[in-house]
Write an enzyme that holds these catalytic residues in place. Structure first.
Site, PDB file in Angstrom:
ATOM      1  CB  CYS A   1      -0.932  -0.003   1.202  1.00  0.00           C
ATOM      2  SG  CYS A   1      -1.969  -1.468   1.270  1.00  0.00           S
TER       3      CYS A   1
ATOM      4  CG  HIS B   1      -3.286   3.123   1.961  1.00  0.00           C
ATOM      5  ND1 HIS B   1      -3.893   2.728   0.795  1.00  0.00           N
ATOM      6  CD2 HIS B   1      -3.352   2.057   2.804  1.00  0.00           C
ATOM      7  CE1 HIS B   1      -4.308   1.476   0.922  1.00  0.00           C
ATOM      8  NE2 HIS B   1      -3.997   1.049   2.129  1.00  0.00           N
TER       9      HIS B   1
ATOM     10  CG  ASN C   1      -7.062  -1.141   1.482  1.00  0.00           C
ATOM     11  OD1 ASN C   1      -6.317  -0.978   0.524  1.00  0.00           O
ATOM     12  ND2 ASN C   1      -6.617  -1.386   2.701  1.00  0.00           N
TER      13      ASN C   1
END
Lengths: 82, 333
Positions: free
Chosen positions: B122, B258, B289
């Site tokens: 990520c 993020h 996500n």
């Protein structure tokens, strides 16, 4: 100077109030964070981090899951505070 | 000893354009609830996620990237053949070699740029951004395409009530190019390999050699440990990135963390004490996500909806499996 158990419970009540909006008087030794006080697993992490700062104690992730009640947390902090 | 001519790059680099691609299929929480015992209310309260996009067979890592890259190139106002580097960050492209970056470079008509994939979970977008900046300032490319792309639905255990609702698919891309003014601050980045088990793939691919695992590999994580690290440790990294750029939170217009989980974003904003005027990306609500794709996708949406504008100062921070992280301050394209 190390906090007494009474001071720790008062401090925890203030922290839980700040993070989860629970009235301080509801935060009693026998109350379960998740079942009685509506503190979910993520809010519990915030409570733990706030308690670490306030009481100069380290509470590793592995120990967090054993802190079911306010009394558990108060005992843990009492034993491990710096 | 022969004298070697040094390379000559641009004085600075900047993000010139951004583009995103979200798969057509929108998946509400009701679909997730078909395979886990949970509730819409529980999912929303723990993650802030209402819907996410899942890719179809045709919406491959390459196809989504080509769409996002095309938009970023058009937004930047450059021609595909000017792209001298293509960096693709992904953990969900299932062909180990060749790098998917080469296929994407070919499909967008970029000629023969340097093209390679990186694996930084990520934090991958920030890692790619940092490499691109280095290439431009060092002089090995004039324009570099940085793509974050994931099909995390392929790596989701739909029966795991802790993660089944979390992940989404998509691609985000930016073009980084030369600038006469500083428009990308120093990157504060790093890794904490002692925490490599905190977020991980359940089964390594080579286990398929010997026996067929009962389940396809999936991404799993220790929720509380990730939450603590992401909120409290990453807030420190975000603060360091502000300091490295020579600004304070008061100077920020936009915060693009993020898009891991709304609870992480909310707690981070609180811990960082961001002023009210700072626009915070909350794309996770409808995108889930998407790992390396989340920051450019959120950036694209903030600009497209007018919540942020060109020239705004944004703090971006990625963090995830590794554990790895990368934070930097950029001027929005």
């Amino acid at each position: 100077m190390a906090a007494t158990k009474e001071e720790i419970v008062t401090g925890l009540a203030e922290i839980v109030n700040e993070i989860a909006g629970i009235p301080v008087e509801d935060v009693q030794l026998d109350k379960s964070f998740t079942d009685d006080l509506d503190v979910d697993s993520l809010s519990m992490v915030e409570v733990v981090v706030a308690a670490e700062e306030r009481f100069d104690v380290k509470i590793p992730d592995d120990d967090v899951k054993n802190l079911k009640t306010v009394g558990d947390a108060a005992e843990y902090i009492l034993k491990n505070q710096g | 000893m022969s004298k070697i001519r040094p390379s000559k790059g641009a004085p600075y680099a900047r993000i010139m354009g951004v583009g995103g691609y979200r798969p057509t299929r929108v998946v509400p929480n009701e679909v997730i609830l078909e395979t886990i015992d949970s509730s819409d209310e529980w999912i929303r309260s723990r993650s802030g996620i209402a819907t996410r996009h899942w890719a179809s067979d045709e919406e491959t890592v390459s196809a989504m990237s080509v769409e996002a890259a095309g938009k970023a190139i058009a937004d930047a106002g450059v021609r595909p053949e000017q792209i001298g580097g293509v960096i693709v960050s992904t953990v969900s492209h299932f062909k180990q070699t060749p790098a998917v970056a080469t296929e994407i470079a070919h499909k967008i008509g970029a000629g023969k740029p340097a093209a390679f994939d990186i694996s930084a979970g990520c934090a991958g977008f920030g890692y790619g951004l940092t490499l691109a900046k280095g290439m431009i300032v060092e002089g090995s490319a004039e324009y570099v395409l940085v793509i974050g792309v994931e099909r995390l639905s392929d790596l989701t255990d739909l029966e795991d009530r802790a993660t089944a609702f979390l992940f989404g698919d998509g691609a985000g891309a930016v073009v980084v190019g030369p600038s006469n003014e500083p428009a990308m601050g120093p990157t504060v980045w790093g890794s904490e390999g002692d925490k490599s088990d905190t977020i991980k793939q359940t089964v390594p691919w080579d286990e398929f050699h010997t026996e067929r695992p009962a389940k396809f590999p999936a991404i799993t994580q220790e929720g509380q440990a990730v939450f603590r690290w992401a909120v409290f440790e990453m807030a420190k990294i975000a603060q360091q990135a502000l300091e490295a750029a020579g600004i304070t939170a008061a100077d920020l217009d936009v915060f693009i963390p993020h898009q891991a989980n709304m609870r992480i974003i909310d707690s981070m904003v609180k811990t960082l004490k961001l002023p009210e005027h700072v626009t915070v990306a909350r794309d996770v609500e409808t995108t889930g996500n998407t790992s390396a794709a989340s920051i450019p996708l959120a950036m694209e949406r903030l600009l497209a909806t007018g919540q942020a504008k060109s020239g705004d100062t944004a703090l971006v921070i990625g963090f995830g499996a590794g554990l790895v992280y990368a934070a930097t301050v950029v001027t929005l394209p």
